[in-house]
Design a protein around this motif. Structure first.
Motif, PDB file in Angstrom:
ATOM      1  N   THR A  38       0.801  -1.230   0.000  1.00 36.83           N
ATOM      2  CA  THR A  38       0.000   0.000   0.000  1.00 36.83           C
ATOM      3  C   THR A  38       0.832   1.277   0.000  1.00 36.83           C
ATOM      4  O   THR A  38       0.268   2.364  -0.114  1.00 36.83           O
ATOM      5  N   VAL A  39       2.139   1.199   0.158  1.00 41.72           N
ATOM      6  CA  VAL A  39       2.957   2.409   0.311  1.00 41.72           C
ATOM      7  C   VAL A  39       3.712   2.675  -0.986  1.00 41.72           C
ATOM      8  O   VAL A  39       4.497   1.840  -1.443  1.00 41.72           O
ATOM      9  N   TYR A  40       3.501   3.858  -1.562  1.00 38.76           N
ATOM     10  CA  TYR A  40       4.082   4.188  -2.855  1.00 38.76           C
ATOM     11  C   TYR A  40       5.482   4.791  -2.722  1.00 38.76           C
ATOM     12  O   TYR A  40       5.797   5.462  -1.742  1.00 38.76           O
ATOM     13  N   GLN A  41       6.290   4.572  -3.764  1.00 38.73           N
ATOM     14  CA  GLN A  41       7.623   5.168  -3.814  1.00 38.73           C
ATOM     15  C   GLN A  41       7.507   6.662  -4.140  1.00 38.73           C
ATOM     16  O   GLN A  41       6.691   7.069  -4.970  1.00 38.73           O
ATOM     17  N   ARG A  42       8.377   7.459  -3.485  1.00 41.39           N
ATOM     18  CA  ARG A  42       8.444   8.891  -3.789  1.00 41.39           C
ATOM     19  C   ARG A  42       9.900   9.330  -3.843  1.00 41.39           C
ATOM     20  O   ARG A  42      10.776   8.707  -3.251  1.00 41.39           O
ATOM     21  N   VAL A  43      10.132  10.423  -4.526  1.00 37.70           N
ATOM     22  CA  VAL A  43      11.468  11.001  -4.617  1.00 37.70           C
ATOM     23  C   VAL A  43      11.375  12.503  -4.408  1.00 37.70           C
ATOM     24  O   VAL A  43      10.307  13.114  -4.552  1.00 37.70           O
ATOM     25  N   LEU A  44      12.526  13.089  -4.074  1.00 39.92           N
ATOM     26  CA  LEU A  44      12.686  14.545  -4.002  1.00 39.92           C
ATOM     27  C   LEU A  44      13.683  14.975  -5.067  1.00 39.92           C
ATOM     28  O   LEU A  44      14.677  14.290  -5.316  1.00 39.92           O
ATOM     29  N   THR A  45      13.429  16.115  -5.660  1.00 38.48           N
ATOM     30  CA  THR A  45      14.346  16.603  -6.693  1.00 38.48           C
ATOM     31  C   THR A  45      15.594  17.205  -6.077  1.00 38.48           C
ATOM     32  O   THR A  45      15.557  17.793  -4.995  1.00 38.48           O
ATOM     33  N   ARG A  46      16.720  17.050  -6.784  1.00 39.74           N
ATOM     34  CA  ARG A  46      17.919  17.818  -6.474  1.00 39.74           C
ATOM     35  C   ARG A  46      17.790  19.169  -7.175  1.00 39.74           C
ATOM     36  O   ARG A  46      16.872  19.367  -8.001  1.00 39.74           O
ATOM     37  N   PRO A  47      18.651  20.147  -6.881  1.00 44.70           N
ATOM     38  CA  PRO A  47      18.535  21.468  -7.503  1.00 44.70           C
ATOM     39  C   PRO A  47      18.552  21.385  -9.032  1.00 44.70           C
ATOM     40  O   PRO A  47      19.356  20.665  -9.625  1.00 44.70           O
ATOM     41  N   ALA A  48      17.632  22.124  -9.655  1.00 46.12           N
ATOM     42  CA  ALA A  48      17.555  22.250 -11.113  1.00 46.12           C
ATOM     43  C   ALA A  48      17.349  20.906 -11.807  1.00 46.12           C
ATOM     44  O   ALA A  48      17.812  20.695 -12.933  1.00 46.12           O
ATOM     45  N   ALA A  49      16.639  19.995 -11.158  1.00 50.96           N
ATOM     46  CA  ALA A  49      16.346  18.700 -11.782  1.00 50.96           C
ATOM     47  C   ALA A  49      15.478  18.912 -13.016  1.00 50.96           C
ATOM     48  O   ALA A  49      14.468  19.625 -12.967  1.00 50.96           O
ATOM     49  N   PRO A  55      12.882   9.126 -21.568  1.00 55.38           N
ATOM     50  CA  PRO A  55      14.305   8.970 -21.228  1.00 55.38           C
ATOM     51  C   PRO A  55      15.187   9.460 -22.374  1.00 55.38           C
ATOM     52  O   PRO A  55      15.075   8.979 -23.508  1.00 55.38           O
ATOM     53  N   GLY A  56      16.050  10.452 -22.081  1.00 56.21           N
ATOM     54  CA  GLY A  56      16.914  11.022 -23.103  1.00 56.21           C
ATOM     55  C   GLY A  56      16.184  11.892 -24.103  1.00 56.21           C
ATOM     56  O   GLY A  56      16.759  12.272 -25.131  1.00 56.21           O
ATOM     57  N   GLY A  57      14.922  12.237 -23.809  1.00 54.55           N
ATOM     58  CA  GLY A  57      14.109  12.992 -24.761  1.00 54.55           C
ATOM     59  C   GLY A  57      14.184  14.493 -24.590  1.00 54.55           C
ATOM     60  O   GLY A  57      15.167  15.045 -24.093  1.00 54.55           O
ATOM     61  N   ARG A  58      13.082  15.162 -24.965  1.00 55.41           N
ATOM     62  CA  ARG A  58      13.013  16.623 -24.979  1.00 55.41           C
ATOM     63  C   ARG A  58      12.764  17.163 -23.566  1.00 55.41           C
ATOM     64  O   ARG A  58      11.935  16.643 -22.816  1.00 55.41           O
ATOM     65  N   ALA A  59      13.499  18.229 -23.207  1.00 57.94           N
ATOM     66  CA  ALA A  59      13.327  18.851 -21.896  1.00 57.94           C
ATOM     67  C   ALA A  59      11.989  19.581 -21.825  1.00 57.94           C
ATOM     68  O   ALA A  59      11.624  20.319 -22.743  1.00 57.94           O
ATOM     69  N   LEU A  60      11.274  19.369 -20.706  1.00 57.55           N
ATOM     70  CA  LEU A  60       9.974  20.015 -20.513  1.00 57.55           C
ATOM     71  C   LEU A  60      10.014  21.112 -19.459  1.00 57.55           C
ATOM     72  O   LEU A  60       9.347  22.136 -19.593  1.00 57.55           O
ATOM     73  N   ASP A  61      10.771  20.886 -18.378  1.00 54.84           N
ATOM     74  CA  ASP A  61      10.743  21.824 -17.258  1.00 54.84           C
ATOM     75  C   ASP A  61      11.946  21.544 -16.365  1.00 54.84           C
ATOM     76  O   ASP A  61      12.666  20.558 -16.550  1.00 54.84           O
ATOM     77  N   ALA A  62      12.184  22.429 -15.382  1.00 58.24           N
ATOM     78  CA  ALA A  62      13.223  22.229 -14.366  1.00 58.24           C
ATOM     79  C   ALA A  62      12.641  22.614 -13.014  1.00 58.24           C
ATOM     80  O   ALA A  62      11.775  23.498 -12.923  1.00 58.24           O
ATOM     81  N   TYR A  63      13.104  21.957 -11.947  1.00 53.79           N
ATOM     82  CA  TYR A  63      12.507  22.132 -10.629  1.00 53.79           C
ATOM     83  C   TYR A  63      13.558  22.525  -9.596  1.00 53.79           C
ATOM     84  O   TYR A  63      14.729  22.165  -9.700  1.00 53.79           O
ATOM     85  N   ALA A  64      13.092  23.267  -8.600  1.00 57.17           N
ATOM     86  CA  ALA A  64      13.945  23.617  -7.465  1.00 57.17           C
ATOM     87  C   ALA A  64      14.196  22.373  -6.615  1.00 57.17           C
ATOM     88  O   ALA A  64      13.608  21.309  -6.842  1.00 57.17           O
ATOM     89  N   ALA A  65      15.061  22.503  -5.637  1.00 55.36           N
ATOM     90  CA  ALA A  65      15.390  21.374  -4.770  1.00 55.36           C
ATOM     91  C   ALA A  65      14.188  20.938  -3.941  1.00 55.36           C
ATOM     92  O   ALA A  65      13.363  21.751  -3.526  1.00 55.36           O
ATOM     93  N   PHE A  66      14.114  19.624  -3.730  1.00 52.87           N
ATOM     94  CA  PHE A  66      13.199  19.009  -2.779  1.00 52.87           C
ATOM     95  C   PHE A  66      11.722  19.160  -3.148  1.00 52.87           C
ATOM     96  O   PHE A  66      10.867  19.302  -2.275  1.00 52.87           O
TER      97      PHE A  66
END
Length: 642
Positions: A38-49, A55-66
């Motif tokens: 029942t528990v889903y995997q999650r991740v946090l972004t590193r700076p400018a992720a 995979p290896g495709g076109r860039a869509l966006d960038a995110y701040a840390a965490f």
């Protein structure tokens, strides 16, 4: 683990984990964590992720840390992510641009006064090796000095070191996620500790804004607010308080210190609805502000001596209402003037009565001394109690002392001052030493000589002054969490296991806290309706019904018919704390009416605190520019969770 670390699971479980799912079937669900169902995997972004369409495709966006994301697929060094378990994924990120996040908890620094600066260590094994060293204190001192100078020898895998100044998470929210944790015993005293793997990013562009930036040229100043019982038995004590302040004002008038020591006064009595003739329940007699002339404060104390001559309901008074107003309504941030906050903040309660219990119908609030203390410390306000143990209140002394000891704590130290027999002379002496010691702290920082000899100042006060000074320096210098990616720390200071160094907190949005409040309100209602044996036997099924409605995704529930409420959500087994509510069995609930009453009262107190926070704009931080109000976030201390 301690009660502090065992309390967040209840609310977290009830709302179905932060960033929860929506009802109904979905074409694609996130990956499950480990062997869970029942528990889903999650991740946090590193700076400018970066976010890509493939995979290896076109860039869509960038995110701040965490920024948190659910994981839908893992493929050849890439992860497919989405912000919600209820909606489709939005793209792919490189595996090395994210960090796995198993829990919705973050770490916050405590004030370092009275302990060493803590080291962030590369691996759990390195941290354990350091803690097992026979000459730990000397080794730690050397490693801290080396890390501060930017050099490490690599012996214990030192990654970084805690800032020398206090980093206040309430004033300037920083996100230091806890990525993993291990419960163990401290090798020095064999008490429970939590070893935590944390992450921290502190590039200037990643920092969240400080609500009230501090002028670097600011001088250290203090605010002292007296919260005075103004019922009939208190006239002589108020007169002596006025004398103490008159003497202090006379000493500092016309000096540099005079502009740095500031006063305020709050009066309290009891429930004015029950006895209108008493005039007021609480009243701000003089707000806290920077003055060159303290006549206003002295006049306020003179007004306070005009005590009510009408009897109030019972011997205990609503002292907690007075303290609550001193925390919430006094202008500590000086928003009415120049917006330059008072640096060191002290509330001194003076009363011969105990506080109204939260169950007393004449109490204004359901917030207890414990919650008030936590709220005050979160705002860097130190609460002190001068408890006049007069003969007339002998029946309340033990109860009042217990409550005021809970209330009067800061940075692990207690500031409860009992005045035996209610001696007026002894009271004046204690009040005078307190005010003089606080004023002396300002004097010494200005390079002037103290009035009191060092031996006359309590060790707890010395520690308190150091904590206030570190908080001031932290705000003044813009101190921030160490710039590391990942590392291991202990929640207790490694050289002083009796002292909390890192405080785990639950990171919640305003929407999530609103849901917590709604669910808790419904649980209280269900518990209150459980009168007879049959009702009490069905309580757990009702609680599970509330949980199921709150979680909204039936797939997140497991073993719904289990006798122990706590097993209805698998996520609970993965947390380092246990909930009193969700660990209950039906048998235990039926056996003790006192336990049931205590649990219900505790839930009500927490609910009152949640509602306060929800309507307090200063508690919330914008996580990103343009975020809607419901997504503002707050680092909630565990001790105020059920």
């Amino acid at each position: 683990m301690t009660g502090l670390l065992r309390s967040a699971a209840a609310v977290l479980a009830v709302i179905g984990w932060a960033f929860g799912a929506a009802p109904g079937a979905q074409a694609q669900t996130p990956l499950l964590m480990g062997e869970t169902s029942t528990v889903y995997q999650r991740v946090l972004t590193r700076p400018a992720a970066g976010l890509y369409d493939a995979p290896g495709g076109r860039a869509l966006d960038a995110y701040a840390a965490f920024q948190p994301f659910y994981v839908f697929q893992r493929q050849d060094g890439w992860v497919q992510v989405g912000p919600s378990a209820a909606r489709p994924p939005i793209g792919w990120m490189k595996d090395d641009q994210v960090v796995d996040w198993k829990h919705n908890i973050i770490a916050a620094f405590t004030n370092p006064a009275g302990r060493s600066r803590q080291l962030v260590i590369d691996t759990e094994d390195d941290l354990r090796a350091l803690m097992a060293e026979e000459n730990l204190a000397a080794i730690e001192e050397r490693l801290v000095a080396e890390a501060s100078a930017g050099t490490v020898d690599g012996q214990f895998g030192v990654v970084s070191v805690e800032p020398a100044e206090y980093v206040n998470i309430r004033d300037s929210l920083y996100v230091m996620p806890i990525l993993d944790f291990v419960e163990d015993l401290h090798p020095l005293n064999y008490e429970d500790i939590l070893l935590m793997q944390i992450a921290s990013i502190n590039k200037d562009e990643e920092r969240l804004p400080v609500e009230h930036p501090v002028d670097e040229d600011d001088q250290f100043d203090v605010g002292i607010v007296f919260v005075l019982d103004t019922t009939s038995s208190m006239r002589n004590y108020i007169e002596r308080t006025r004398k103490v302040l008159q003497d202090t004002v006379r000493q500092i008038a016309g000096t540099d210190i005079g502009g740095l020591v500031n006063f305020g006064v709050v009066g309290f009595r009891d429930n004015v609805d029950a006895v209108p003739e008493i005039g007021y329940r609480t009243k701000i007699l003089a707000d806290l502000k920077r003055r060159t002339d303290e006549t206003e404060v002295l006049n306020a104390l003179a007004e306070a001596t005009e005590v009510t001559t009408v009897s109030t309901p019972g011997f205990n008074e609503d002292s907690l209402a007075g303290v609550e107003d001193a925390i919430d309504l006094i202008d500590w941030d000086q928003l009415k003037t120049n917006g330059d906050p008072i640096n060191a903040r002290y509330v001194i309660l003076v009363t011969d009565a105990g506080p109204k219990d939260v169950r007393d119908p004449n109490a204004r609030s359901a917030i207890s001394a414990l919650e008030l203390q936590a709220e005050a410390e979160d705002r860097n306000i130190a609460l002190m109690s001068l408890h006049l143990k007069t003969p007339g209140g002998s029946g309340t002394h033990d109860y009042a002392a217990g409550a005021y000891r809970q209330l009067s704590r800061f940075a692990g130290r207690e500031f409860y001052f009992p005045i035996e027999g209610g001696s007026e002379q002894a009271f004046e002496g204690v009040a005078n030493r307190l005010v003089t010691a606080i004023t002396d702290h300002v004097r010494t920082l200005q390079g002037e000589e103290a009035v009191l000899d060092e031996s006359e100042v309590d060790e707890n006060l010395k520690g308190l002054f150091k904590a206030a000074e570190l908080a001031w320096l932290g705000a003044k210098t813009g101190a921030k969490a160490p710039d590391v990616i990942t590392g291991w720390v202990s929640d207790k200071a490694i050289e002083a296991p009796q002292t909390l160094a890192f405080e785990p907190r639950l990171l919640v949005s305003k929407n999530e806290m609103a849901t917590m409040a709604e669910v808790l309100d419904r649980l209280i209602g269900l518990a209150e309706q459980s009168r007879g044996a049959d009702d009490m036997q069905t309580f757990f099924g009702q609680v599970q019904g509330v949980i199921q409605q709150a979680v909204t995704d039936p797939q997140r529930l497991a073993e719904v018919n289990d006798q122990t409420v706590g097993r209805s959500l698998e996520y609970l087994t993965r947390l380092p704390y246990k909930s009193q509510i969700l660990q209950l069995t039906e048998d235990r609930w039926l056996q003790s009416a006192m336990m049931r009453r205590g649990i219900i009262d505790g839930m009500r107190q927490k609910l009152t605190q949640y509602r306060k926070w929800l309507f307090d704009p200063s508690a919330w931080t914008e996580p990103y520019e343009g975020a809607p109000d419901g997504e503002y976030v707050f680092a909630m201390p565990f001790e105020v969770l059920p």
